[in-house]
Design an enzyme around this catalytic site. Structure first.
Site, PDB file in Angstrom:
ATOM      1  N   ASP A  43      29.348   2.844  17.103  1.00 10.03           N
ATOM      2  CA  ASP A  43      28.278   2.103  16.436  1.00 10.03           C
ATOM      3  C   ASP A  43      27.659   2.901  15.293  1.00 10.03           C
ATOM      4  O   ASP A  43      27.762   4.135  15.234  1.00 10.03           O
ATOM      5  CB  ASP A  43      27.194   1.724  17.440  1.00 10.03           C
ATOM      6  N   LYS A  65      26.675  -1.683  13.668  1.00 13.44           N
ATOM      7  CA  LYS A  65      25.759  -2.701  14.175  1.00 13.44           C
ATOM      8  C   LYS A  65      24.355  -2.170  13.931  1.00 13.44           C
ATOM      9  O   LYS A  65      23.862  -1.312  14.638  1.00 13.44           O
ATOM     10  CB  LYS A  65      25.944  -2.960  15.672  1.00 13.44           C
ATOM     11  N   MET A 182      13.216  -3.046  17.970  1.00 13.89           N
ATOM     12  CA  MET A 182      13.533  -3.973  16.869  1.00 13.89           C
ATOM     13  C   MET A 182      12.339  -4.866  16.529  1.00 13.89           C
ATOM     14  O   MET A 182      12.490  -6.065  16.290  1.00 13.89           O
ATOM     15  CB  MET A 182      14.761  -4.813  17.238  1.00 13.89           C
TER      16      MET A 182
END
Length: 262
Positions: A43, A65, A182
């Site tokens: 990732d 990602k 996030m």
């Protein structure tokens, strides 16, 4: 007695948590898995120093990602995992943090098992823990927090997302620390929703690039969540921590922390 651990065999897949950034926070089992791999799917947020443990000749495939940026489609990653395993490779999927905490690890495990491929998971330290530890603050405390909630601030497309007022009321009544992943892009909505159930002076911290040399953080209050992010120019990847465990740090005026993750 030393516990038995499965070997990393050809035709199998291992999901490895690379931790929050500092390569020294890798587990011993993660190092062993990375060293055994013939193919690694990595990732975007994984520290390149983690790949120093890969064997010579291992094929390294970067499958980025990252929130808010162009990402490799999940379906394509799933196909790569299945293809490499069926070709007899020792496949290791390297993810930032922990594969099972907002890392889509559950989705990948379900897909691989449905395809008849053996898969195992090696946990990693999640940024929601390591970020606050880097400030010398616990997630739980007998006097301030009886538990912790890890939650995403970024809902799946088509999903209504988190009921922030309900979560705030639960956090207040149960004395919980909230760790929001996030959440920077949705800071305004999160702030407004949490204020429906928590006081505006509830302390919070925003930690960007947890455990890395360029880590940045700010300590403020819930009523100033959006404002402190904008003033400090903080962005992704960051975690937002809300709760009374931060009161001691807040009283110090967000001084430089004496304790860092180690």
């Amino acid at each position: 007695m030393k516990p038995s651990t499965p070997d990393f065999l050809p035709g199998t897949v291992t999901l490895v948590g690379a931790g929050p950034g500092d390569p020294e926070l890798l587990t011993l089992k993660a190092v062993r898995a990375i060293g055994a791999a013939t193919v690694l799917l990595v990732d975007d947020l994984v520290n390149e120093a983690v790949l120093d443990h890969a064997r010579p000749g291992a094929r390294i495939v970067h499958v980025g990602k990252r929130g808010g940026c162009k990402s490799t489609p999940q379906a394509f990653i799933d196909r790569l995992l299945v293809m490499a395993a069926r070709e007899g490779e020792v496949v290791v999927r390297v993810k930032g943090g922990d594969p099972f905490i907002f890392g889509r690890g559950g989705e990948e495990v379900e897909h691989l098992r449905a395809e008849g491929i053996a898969v195992q998971v090696v946990n990693g330290i999640t940024s929601g823990l390591a970020g606050l530890t880097a400030l010398g603050v616990p997630l739980t405390h007998r006097d301030h927090a009886h538990g912790v909630v890890f939650i995403t601030g970024h809902a799946k497309p088509g999903d209504a997302g988190t009921d922030w007022p309900a979560l705030a009321a639960t956090a207040r009544n149960a004395k919980l620390t909230l760790v929001i992943y996030m959440g920077v892009s949705g800071a305004t909505q999160i702030e407004q929703g949490l204020l429906a159930g928590l006081p505006a002076d509830t302390p919070l911290a925003v930690i960007q690039h947890a455990t890395l040399p360029h880590q940045r953080h700010t300590v403020s209050t819930l009523g100033d969540l959006r404002g402190c992010i904008e003033r400090e120019g903080l962005g992704s990847p960051s975690v937002i921590v809300v709760g009374d465990v931060l009161r001691g740090l807040r009283s110090l005026g967000a001084a430089e922390p004496a304790i860092r993750a180690a």
